[in-house]
Design a protein around this motif. Sequence first.
Motif, short mmCIF file in Angstrom:
data_model
loop_
_atom_site.label_atom_id
_atom_site.label_comp_id
_atom_site.label_asym_id
_atom_site.label_seq_id
_atom_site.Cartn_x
_atom_site.Cartn_y
_atom_site.Cartn_z
N ARG A 162 0.17 4.51 0.55
CA ARG A 162 -0.17 5.33 1.72
C ARG A 162 -1.52 4.89 2.24
O ARG A 162 -2.31 4.29 1.52
CB ARG A 162 -0.23 6.82 1.34
CG ARG A 162 1.10 7.38 0.87
CD ARG A 162 1.03 8.87 0.57
NE ARG A 162 2.30 9.30 0.01
CZ ARG A 162 3.38 9.59 0.72
NH1 ARG A 162 3.32 9.53 2.04
NH2 ARG A 162 4.50 9.96 0.14
N ARG A 163 -1.78 5.22 3.49
CA ARG A 163 -3.05 4.85 4.10
C ARG A 163 -4.21 5.36 3.25
O ARG A 163 -4.24 6.53 2.84
CB ARG A 163 -3.13 5.42 5.51
CG ARG A 163 -4.35 5.00 6.28
CD ARG A 163 -4.26 3.55 6.68
NE ARG A 163 -3.16 3.30 7.61
CZ ARG A 163 -2.74 2.08 7.95
NH1 ARG A 163 -3.31 1.01 7.40
NH2 ARG A 163 -1.74 1.94 8.80
N GLY A 164 -5.16 4.49 2.94
CA GLY A 164 -6.33 4.88 2.15
C GLY A 164 -6.14 4.75 0.65
O GLY A 164 -7.10 4.92 -0.10
N ARG A 165 -4.92 4.47 0.18
CA ARG A 165 -4.66 4.31 -1.25
C ARG A 165 -4.77 2.84 -1.65
O ARG A 165 -4.57 1.94 -0.83
CB ARG A 165 -3.26 4.81 -1.60
CG ARG A 165 -2.97 6.25 -1.18
CD ARG A 165 -3.38 7.25 -2.24
NE ARG A 165 -2.98 8.60 -1.86
CZ ARG A 165 -1.85 9.17 -2.25
NH1 ARG A 165 -1.02 8.51 -3.03
NH2 ARG A 165 -1.56 10.40 -1.88
N ALA A 218 -0.52 11.41 4.33
CA ALA A 218 -1.46 11.37 3.21
C ALA A 218 -0.82 11.77 1.89
O ALA A 218 -1.34 11.48 0.82
CB ALA A 218 -2.64 12.30 3.49
N ASP A 262 -2.86 -8.72 5.61
CA ASP A 262 -3.05 -7.28 5.80
C ASP A 262 -2.03 -6.52 4.97
O ASP A 262 -0.86 -6.91 4.90
CB ASP A 262 -2.87 -6.96 7.29
CG ASP A 262 -3.24 -5.52 7.63
OD1 ASP A 262 -3.89 -4.86 6.79
OD2 ASP A 262 -2.88 -5.06 8.72
N ASP A 319 4.33 6.91 5.38
CA ASP A 319 3.49 7.61 6.34
C ASP A 319 2.85 8.83 5.70
O ASP A 319 3.36 9.37 4.70
CB ASP A 319 4.33 8.08 7.54
CG ASP A 319 4.66 6.96 8.50
OD1 ASP A 319 3.78 6.09 8.72
OD2 ASP A 319 5.78 6.94 9.04
N ILE A 361 0.84 -1.19 0.00
CA ILE A 361 0.00 0.00 0.00
C ILE A 361 0.88 1.25 0.00
O ILE A 361 1.70 1.43 0.92
CB ILE A 361 -0.92 0.03 1.25
CG1 ILE A 361 -1.63 -1.32 1.43
CG2 ILE A 361 -1.90 1.18 1.15
CD1 ILE A 361 -2.56 -1.69 0.33
N LEU A 375 2.13 -1.16 4.58
CA LEU A 375 2.12 0.28 4.32
C LEU A 375 3.54 0.77 4.06
O LEU A 375 4.43 0.58 4.90
CB LEU A 375 1.51 1.00 5.52
CG LEU A 375 1.18 2.49 5.35
CD1 LEU A 375 0.11 2.68 4.27
CD2 LEU A 375 0.72 3.08 6.68
N THR A 401 7.49 4.39 6.25
CA THR A 401 7.15 3.90 7.58
C THR A 401 8.40 3.29 8.21
O THR A 401 9.34 2.89 7.52
CB THR A 401 6.05 2.83 7.52
OG1 THR A 401 6.53 1.70 6.77
CG2 THR A 401 4.78 3.38 6.86
#
Length: 254
Positions: free
Chosen positions: A195-198, A227, A219, A225, A193, A222, A237
Amino acid sequence: MRSEPFAGDDLSHDAFLGGRLEIAQPRRGYRAGIDPVLLAAAVPARTGETLLDLGCGAGVAALCVGARVPGMRLAGLERQPAYAALAQGNAARNGIPMEVVTGDVAAMPETLRQRQFDHVIANPPYFDRGAGTRAADAGREGALGEALPLADWVAAALRRCRPGGHVCVIHRAERLGELLAAMRGSVEVLPLIPRRGRAARLVLVRGRKGGRAALRLCDGWLLHDGACHPGDRENLTASTASVLRDAAALPFCR
């Protein structure tokens, strides 16, 4: 395909794994980024085991495994002679023994066809040139443009893997269906992933040959870190930085 050797001025010497490796690679052409490092970190290797890197390029993925797990017996297959020579030179430069064979995954050289390995890894070309634009540089196009179907890459990897061994592949997320259709045995999938939400752009797929466990979708891992990217600063990260800088292993399902 690049056959003629690279001149010294054509090469840069780049640090990988926080300086544990110094890799010569072309200033123009295919240059390794983080993908082969992440692939290497996903290999559950132990000292004394064997590994084959299909399409090894300049040798980054295999040498990252060798730097993390001393005493591995490494081999690489590369169809572009200029890149095969780079891989052999990079192995010598870093003091990591590695056998590099020049040849094509589609026509496996006899020296490899007679053997099986504990681990087989591959970072196959990502792009279908039936629906895309060729790279101007021949070496870069040879690394990125798909000439052999992805299913054939996986089949070749499985043939060279011993029963109970592992096949690890990194590829674009939209090709996951093809990867799963081609893999055999117990399979784990780790989305990468940005970034978070991507949405995941890449996936790591790891199969244990002959395994009977159900498919495991892990899972997502990431990479960065925040947005968005904060200017020129690196914002990996902590876990990803440990993989890329400290040669940490990359766990799948925990």
